[in-house]
Structures are given as structure tokens and as C-alpha cells.
Design an enzyme around this catalytic site. Structure first.
Site, PDB file in Angstrom:
ATOM      1  N   CYS A  15      -1.188  -3.642  -2.159  1.00 24.29           N
ATOM      2  CA  CYS A  15      -0.754  -2.303  -1.769  1.00 24.29           C
ATOM      3  C   CYS A  15      -1.074  -1.296  -2.871  1.00 24.29           C
ATOM      4  CB  CYS A  15       0.751  -2.331  -1.481  1.00 24.29           C
ATOM      5  SG  CYS A  15       1.434  -0.715  -1.114  1.00 24.29           S
TER       6      CYS A  15
ATOM      7  N   CYS B 218       1.683   1.286  -3.509  1.00 29.76           N
ATOM      8  CA  CYS B 218       2.834   0.778  -4.262  1.00 29.76           C
ATOM      9  C   CYS B 218       2.488   0.607  -5.746  1.00 29.76           C
ATOM     10  CB  CYS B 218       3.283  -0.588  -3.743  1.00 29.76           C
ATOM     11  SG  CYS B 218       3.306  -0.728  -1.959  1.00 29.76           S
ATOM     12  N   ASP B 219       1.306   0.094  -6.036  1.00 30.67           N
ATOM     13  CA  ASP B 219       1.025  -0.374  -7.398  1.00 30.67           C
ATOM     14  C   ASP B 219      -0.066   0.393  -8.141  1.00 30.67           C
ATOM     15  OD1 ASP B 219       2.921  -2.365  -7.017  1.00 30.67           O
ATOM     16  OD2 ASP B 219       1.454  -3.725  -6.126  1.00 30.67           O
TER      17      ASP B 219
END
Ligand code: NAP
Length: 308
Positions: A135, A138-139
Site C-alpha cells: 500500500c 499507507c507507507d
């Protein structure tokens, strides 16, 4: 106290489920939607949704997800964060059990979506969260000024790869063939991005690093040649598997595990419908998932008016 029996029970809160909940509740059907995580499914971890009609500038994935949930709730849908671990039928009533509670309903719409595939190579599991990610939204921010790879040749690999260039110094797309599956507009954007390059006919055989990712072992599938490729991050975007394990012994699945439905989204058990990515043959786009959620809710309504 008499146990509540809902008209419609929706399992999964992505675009399909949230739209089904909106249509069912607006049809005055008592509606419960189960979402064990945050609403939105895959869009909840998508940066910008650029192809949902009505938003010419695009809309953030989490934002449209929250709006969809609010819209369904506004018309009376109840959102439960219980995780359904068993689904069964007794006569014309369906029961969804979580670890704590059993919920009952007269019809069910399956909208569990799909989850990302993993590479299945050594160290992938151990280094997830330590350089391996699925992701970018997200990261991505953890990779400021770093070099990363993105594996895959579809829309996700390119869209997320382009997103990663906001943070990373360089993004190499690793694709197992020499032609991309991604849509032409994303191909164009990726190919002109000065921070991106492509390694064709290449697969990842191994991820390396102790505390965090330091390199991968790449193999050219045409020549068989292998080489160590230093990288700080491995982003994997190689497609999805259906989240259908809950219903594997309950409704008919195809050989890949997707729920088989007829033309009106009815699954093999009367009163059970399916919509969105968990369904065989679904077009994997948010707008299509929403359309299917609407159609499945209308089909559930017709079934409740005249149960088979
Ligand atoms: P996808 O279209 O199924 O593409 C998966 C890619 O991963 C393919 O290029 C595939 O290679 C490769 N792959 C599969 N298994 C692999 C393995 N074991 N090792 C190495 N490579 C592997 O998946 P996706 O990109 O996640 O997209 C899923 C759906 O969502 C698509 O319908 C897509 O259009 C949609 N989507 C749309 C948008 C958008 O509209 N902006 C954004 C994201 C996703 P091959 O090509 O050789 O099969």
C-alpha cells in the site's frame, strides 16, 4: 426481547457494500452492513480516485469512502464492526455469527471484495512492514529520498508507482513481461516520469535484508540471468484474490474462488446476492462496484417482495 431480524445483511463495506446499504435503506428495508476494518475497502487505501464520475479534480479515496458510509447511515443503515466468522441458513432466515453475537436477516448481499496477492518469495513475510509493502498510500511517506521497486504491470503498479515518486528518489517498475496491462493514460504518465524506469521480463526471486529490506534478487525470465538489485523498499501490486473463504461451503464459487451469480447478481442460494470484486466477472472499478451494489440491493428487494 424478540430478536431483530434485518431485511438485508451486507457483508463487506467497500464501494459495492456501501452502495447496496444506501439503496436497501432508502427502500425502507432494515439494513445491517458488516465492515471489520474501515469503510471503503480498497479505496480506503487509495490516494486519489480520478475516475469516479462527478469529481473532475478527483477525490481522495478515504474521503469518498467516508462520504459513502455517511450517506448509507443517513438513510438508516446500521454499520457493525463485528467480523462475520460464520454464515448459515435456517429455513428462510440467514444467520451471521461473529465471535460474540449472532445477527439474523431475510437476505444477504456478499460484498467482501478481494485482497492483494503476495509474491510468495523468501523473506517477504518477515520483512513486511520493514520495507515490504502492499500500500503506497499507507507507507509511501516512509521512503522519502529512498530507492524503491514496485512489482506488477497493471493499473495498481503504475498508479501507486507514480504516487511513490512524490517521496522516493527513484521507483523501478519490475514486470514479468515486456508489455504492460495498465491503461494507456497511466502508461504514458509513468513512462515520462523522470523518477521512474522499467525492468522488463523480470521477476523477484528473493527479498534480502536483516532488520529491513536492503536488496532483492532479480531474474530475467528470458535469459535466466540473476542479479542482486539494491533497494530500500519492495511494493507489491500483482493483483488480488477474492475474500470468499467465509462462503466457500455456502454458495457456489468458480475455480478461482469468486462467487458465481446470475444476471441479477443472485448467488446459488436463494436470498443470497453478490456484488463487486468478490463476484465472478466483476469489472474492477469503483464505479462498477457501486453499480453492482445498487443492482444487488434492488434484486434483494425484489426477492423480499416475493421470496423464491
Ligand atoms: P491486475 O490488473 O490483475 O495486474 C496485476 C499485474 O501483476 C499484472 O501485470 C500481472 O502480470 C502481474 N502479476 C500477477 N501475478 C504476478 C506474480 N506472481 N509475479 C509477478 N507479477 C505478477 O491487478 P491490479 O493492477 O491490482 O488491478 C486490479 C484491477 O483494479 C484492474 O481491473 C485495474 O484496472 C483496477 N484498478 C484501476 C485503477 C484505475 O483505474 N486508476 C487503479 C488501480 C486498479 P501479467 O500482466 O503478466 O498478467
Amino acid at each position: 426481547m424478540e430478536k431483530k431480524i434485518y431485511d438485508v445483511m451486507i457483508i463487506g463495506g467497500g464501494g459495492a457494500g456501501l452502495t447496496a446499504a444506501l439503496y436497501a435503506s432508502r427502500a425502507n428495508l432494515s439494513t445491517i452492513l458488516f465492515e471489520r476494518l474501515v469503510p471503503g475497502g480498497q479505496i480506503a487505501s487509495t490516494d486519489l480516485v480520478e475516475n469516479y464520475p462527478g469529481f473532475p479534480e478527483g477525490i481522495l479515496g478515504p474521503e469518498i469512502a467516508q462520504k459513502m458510509e455517511a450517506q448509507a447511515v443517513r438513510y438508516g443503515a446500521f454499520v457493525s464492526h463485528e467480523e462475520v466468522i460464520n454464515l448459515s441458513r435456517g429455513g428462510s432466515i440467514f444467520e451471521a455469527a461473529s465471535a460474540e453475537v449472532i445477527f439474523s436477516a431475510r437476505s444477504v448481499i456478499l460484498t467482501m471484495g478481494a485482497s492483494y496477492r503476495t509474491l510468495g518469495v523468501p523473506k517477504e513475510k518477515e520483512l513486511t512492514g520493514k520495507g515490504v509493502s502492499y500500500c503506497a498510500t499507507c507507507d509511501g511517506a516512509f521512503f522519502k529520498g529512498k530507492k524503491v521497486i514496485a512489482v506488477g504491470g497493471g493499473d495498481s503498479a503504475l498508479q501507486e508507482g507514480i504516487f511513490l515518486t512524490r517521496f522516493a528518489e527513484h521507483v523501478s517498475i519490475i514486470h514479468r513481461r515486456d508489455a504492460l496491462r495498465a491503461s494507456p493514460i497511466l502508461q504514458e504518465r509513468a513512462k515520462i516520469n523522470p523518477k521512474m524506469n522499467f525492468l522488463w521480463n523480470t521477476v523477484v526471486d528473493k527479498i534480502e535484508g536483516k532488520e529491513k529490506v536492503t536488496s532483492v534478487l532479480l531474474r530475467n525470465v528470458k535469459t535466466g540471468e540473476t542479479r542482486k538489485f539494491p533497494t530500500d523498499g519492495v511494493f507489491v501490486f500483482i493483483g488480488h484474490n477474492p475474500n470468499s473463504s467465509l462462503v466457500k461451503d455456502f454458495v457456489m464459487l468458480d475455480k478461482e474462488g469468486y462467487v458465481v451469480t446470475d444476471a441479477v447478481y443472485a448467488a446459488s442460494v436463494p436470498g443470497v446476492f453478490a456484488a463487486g470484486e468478490v463476484r465472478e466477472g466483476a469489472v474492477r472499478q469503483l464505479v462498477a462496484a457501486c453499480g453492482e451494489g445498487c443492482a444487488a440491493a434492488l434484486a434483494a428487494q425484489a426477492y423480499l417482495d416475493n421470496p423464491r
